[in-house]
Design an enzyme around this catalytic site. Structure first.
Site, PDB file in Angstrom:
ATOM      1  N   ARG A   4      47.661  36.929  39.544  1.00 30.33           N
ATOM      2  CA  ARG A   4      47.604  38.389  39.634  1.00 30.33           C
ATOM      3  C   ARG A   4      48.175  38.909  38.317  1.00 30.33           C
ATOM      4  NH1 ARG A   4      49.253  42.387  44.599  1.00 30.33           N
ATOM      5  NH2 ARG A   4      47.281  41.589  45.339  1.00 30.33           N
ATOM      6  N   HIS A  31      39.391  43.310  42.031  1.00 31.31           N
ATOM      7  CA  HIS A  31      40.187  42.783  43.151  1.00 31.31           C
ATOM      8  C   HIS A  31      39.237  42.072  44.120  1.00 31.31           C
ATOM      9  CE1 HIS A  31      43.539  42.068  45.547  1.00 31.31           C
ATOM     10  NE2 HIS A  31      43.845  43.261  45.988  1.00 31.31           N
ATOM     11  N   GLN A  34      40.201  40.931  47.751  1.00 30.57           N
ATOM     12  CA  GLN A  34      40.246  42.071  48.677  1.00 30.57           C
ATOM     13  C   GLN A  34      38.835  42.392  49.181  1.00 30.57           C
ATOM     14  OE1 GLN A  34      43.009  43.987  49.817  1.00 30.57           O
ATOM     15  NE2 GLN A  34      41.400  44.630  51.223  1.00 30.57           N
ATOM     16  N   ASP A 122      42.135  54.096  48.525  1.00 25.39           N
ATOM     17  CA  ASP A 122      43.200  53.294  47.908  1.00 25.39           C
ATOM     18  C   ASP A 122      44.170  54.264  47.238  1.00 25.39           C
ATOM     19  OD1 ASP A 122      44.728  51.203  46.866  1.00 25.39           O
ATOM     20  OD2 ASP A 122      43.343  50.760  45.214  1.00 25.39           O
ATOM     21  N   CYS A 162      43.132  49.087  51.408  1.00 24.98           N
ATOM     22  CA  CYS A 162      43.531  47.723  51.027  1.00 24.98           C
ATOM     23  C   CYS A 162      45.028  47.480  51.206  1.00 24.98           C
ATOM     24  CB  CYS A 162      43.129  47.465  49.577  1.00 24.98           C
ATOM     25  SG  CYS A 162      43.799  48.689  48.453  1.00 24.98           S
ATOM     26  N   ARG A 190      42.394  39.301  55.130  1.00 27.38           N
ATOM     27  CA  ARG A 190      42.724  38.741  53.817  1.00 27.38           C
ATOM     28  C   ARG A 190      43.100  37.261  53.993  1.00 27.38           C
ATOM     29  NH1 ARG A 190      43.303  39.578  48.890  1.00 27.38           N
ATOM     30  NH2 ARG A 190      45.206  40.655  48.406  1.00 27.38           N
TER      31      ARG A 190
HETATM   32  N1  NVA Z   1      44.695  49.564  43.298  1.00 28.03           N
HETATM   33  C1  NVA Z   1      45.904  48.960  43.822  1.00 28.03           C
HETATM   34  C2  NVA Z   1      45.540  47.875  44.790  1.00 28.03           C
HETATM   35  C3  NVA Z   1      46.700  47.192  45.430  1.00 28.03           C
HETATM   36  C4  NVA Z   1      46.306  46.093  46.387  1.00 28.03           C
HETATM   37  C5  NVA Z   1      46.713  48.424  42.651  1.00 28.03           C
HETATM   38  O1  NVA Z   1      46.133  47.851  41.734  1.00 28.03           O
HETATM   39  O2  NVA Z   1      47.917  48.591  42.659  1.00 28.03           O
END
Ligand code: NVA
Length: 203
Positions: A4, A31, A34, A122, A162, A190
């Protein structure tokens, strides 16, 4: 390797320089893990993917980009309502459209949710964007998924996120906790989709 990162280039550089499979567990551009759980959840709740109408409300961010790719691969008909300047990545939209995907980018959330089966949102401020917080909260003000917006969708429309959510910003408590919200089943998925992904890569 499961990574990540913020910059998508970091994961690309790493993947180019290793022989092991690299799983993108989120970058600022994508992502995909997800999105796997998202399509599983839509299938589970709506019984199919092709032709399901979904509306994404808010930031054209990593989650939105991967949702566009998932929609293109599965035949979900996706409309995204984003404020000007916060639209998803142009190249991703272009590729999706070239695959025959039904993707629309508009700016009015009310129009996006009309007749929709799924409403997805989101956070307005993603990880690493904390410094833009004030500016972003101002830009996304009319993009809250609340009871009024839910009232414009189909009566059986489900609400997805998400997580983690910023309650009172992109989604209200009453929507998040309503029977229409599938966010915790989505979160559980997930686990199942990521187990499947590992199994597929290790086998
Ligand atoms: N768009 C959010 C998703 C978190 C799962 C982020 O990047 O923080």
């Amino acid at each position: 390797m499961v990574m990540r990162t913020y910059g998508h280039d970091e994961i690309e550089t790493f993947a180019e320089n290793t022989t092991m499979p690299v799983i993108n567990a989120l970058t600022d551009l994508h992502h995909p893990c997800q999105a796997l759980a998202d399509v599983m959840t839509i299938k589970e709740k709506k019984g199919r993917l092709k032709g399901v109408r979904a509306a994404y409300i808010g930031d054209g961010n990593n989650v939105a980009n991967s949702l566009i790719e998932a929609a293109a691969l599965t035949g979900v008909d996706l409309t995204l309502a984003c404020p000007k300047g916060y639209e998803p990545e142009r190249a991703i939209i272009k590729t999706a459209l070239s695959m025959g995907a039904k993707i629309k980018i508009i700016s009015d959330p009310g129009n996006a949710v009309k007749n929709t089966d799924v409403i997805y949102t989101d956070v307005w401020v993603s990880m690493g964007q904390e410094k833009e917080s004030i500016k972003r909260k101002r830009a996304f003000k009319g993009y809250q998924v609340n009871k009024r917006l839910l009232g414009l969708a189909r009566p059986d429309a489900i609400v997805m996120h998400c997580l983690p959510a910023h309650r009172g910003e992109e989604i209200t408590d009453d929507v998040m906790d309503s029977p229409r919200s599938v966010v915790f089943d989505q979160a559980e998925n997930r686990l199942h989709t990521q187990k499947a992904l590992l199994e597929m890569l290790i086998r």
